[in-house]
Design an enzyme around this catalytic site. Structure first.
Site, PDB file in Angstrom:
ATOM      1  CE  LYS A   1      59.254  49.209  66.451  1.00  0.00           C
ATOM      2  NZ  LYS A   1      57.907  48.634  66.279  1.00  0.00           N
TER       3      LYS A   1
ATOM      4  CG  ASP B   1      61.526  47.487  63.034  1.00  0.00           C
ATOM      5  OD1 ASP B   1      61.195  47.984  61.945  1.00  0.00           O
ATOM      6  OD2 ASP B   1      60.725  46.923  63.802  1.00  0.00           O
TER       7      ASP B   1
END
Ligand code: C5P
Length: 327
Positions: A14, A161
């Site tokens: 990401k 995350d």
């Protein structure tokens, strides 16, 4: 049906399009508004049934093994990055197997192999991606078949995350980043990433943030960013990219300032440190732009970064892309 004895899952990195960081909380975390964007830089995680250990009378395991982890290996292009991957039970991918096994009581000894393409300790959530992949891979291997909501809850327990790679696409994370909501983002974008030879510890960067910004306000989602994404406008998106941790990452690794300036001067639409760094991300186009215009800009940014000698490696990717995929 015979159960699989090996399962491989591909998982994306990401980049954060916005990372707004509030003041430190009592639990040691920070409230965030964290806009995750999955990009086509993938790790592959393979889990494989291991023969049950003969077992010691006291049920103990060797150092580096957990109750279920029978071995952890990693491979990848960059030797400096691989040297930062823990190959024991402290790896978050092993933690994912242990957590799933503990939750279901159905875990069996497993070997985990990580094929690394995502920079390690690079601010692109590679360790979290591996944990998300190990979680869904073990869920398939062991036939535990948990509902998606349970997998998301376990992922959030593993780290702030870890839940996002289960979703992929573009999503805003609130709370400490784990409360996810997909965002309207119809465009596809091209990115260039400048990898650093150094790693930065997420905790250390948050610590530096606290030192630099003791008066941080509550985080809020950027309207400019939401609008740019909904309109698939790459120029507006480039201008709307923000990262509250950038100043802290630059304070710990000042050379990143030159990397960002190099990509910006070469025509990138946006330049920022990814997450807690030190990877630098450059938006080079997308949306309705002509492919040739984007390709030219991308080539110019890559050439300048290469000529600068500042980066260990330069990689190109596009986003957004889907989350975990079985191979
Ligand atoms: O959740 P995760 O294990 O990825 O977090 C790593 C470190 O980053 C935490 O120990 C904490 O220091 C910092 N962090 C934070 N606030 C968040 C997420 C991470 O302070 N929302």
């Amino acid at each position: 049906m015979t159960a699989d004895t090996t399962v491989t899952v591909r998982v994306p990195a990401k980049v954060n399009l916005q990372l707004a960081v509030g003041p430190g909380r009592e639990d040691g975390f920070h409230d965030l508004v964290n806009v995750f964007h999955a990009v086509s830089l993938f790790d592959e995680v393979t889990v494989q049934e291991a023969r049950p250990r003969s077992g010691r009378p006291d049920g103990s395991t060797s150092p580096g093994e957990g109750p279920l982890l029978a071995g952890l290996t990693a491979n990848g292009h960059s030797v400096s990055h691989l040297s930062r991957v823990p190959l024991d039970s402290s790896n978050l991918a092993a933690g994912a197997a242990e957590l799933l096994g503990g939750e279901t009581g159905l875990g069996r000894p497993v070997r985990i192999h990580l094929e690394k393409r995502i920079p390690v300790a690079g601010g692109m959530a590679g360790g979290s991606a591996d944990a998300a992949a190990a979680l869904v891979a073990c869920d398939r291997l062991w036939g535990t078949d948990l509902p998606r909501e349970t997998l998301l809850r376990l992922a959030a327990e593993l780290g702030s995350d870890v839940a996002f790679p289960l979703l992929g696409g573009t999503a805003v994370g609130r709370g400490r980043g784990e409360i996810l909501e997909p965002m309207d983002s119809p465009g596809r974008y091209r990115w260039v990433f400048a990898l650093s030879p150094h790693g930065l510890s997420t905790g250390a960067v948050f610590g530096e943030y606290d030192r630099l910004r003791p008066d941080a306000p509550a985080p809020e989602l950027s309207t400019a960013l939401s609008r740019a994404l909904a309109a698939a406008d790459p120029v507006a998106l480039g201008r709307a990219l923000t990262n509250d941790l950038q100043e802290a990452a630059l304070s710990l690794l000042p050379e990143l300032e030159r990397t960002l300036a190099t990509g910006a001067a070469a025509g990138a639409l946006g330049a920022l440190v990814s997450g807690s760094g030190p990877t630098c991300a450059f938006l080079v186009g997308g949306g309705a732009e002509e492919a040739s215009v984007v390709a030219e800009r991308e080539a110019a940014v890559v050439a300048s970064l290469e000529a600068s000698g500042l980066c260990e490696q330069i990689v190109r990717a596009e986003g957004d892309v889907p989350g975990v995929v079985f191979m």
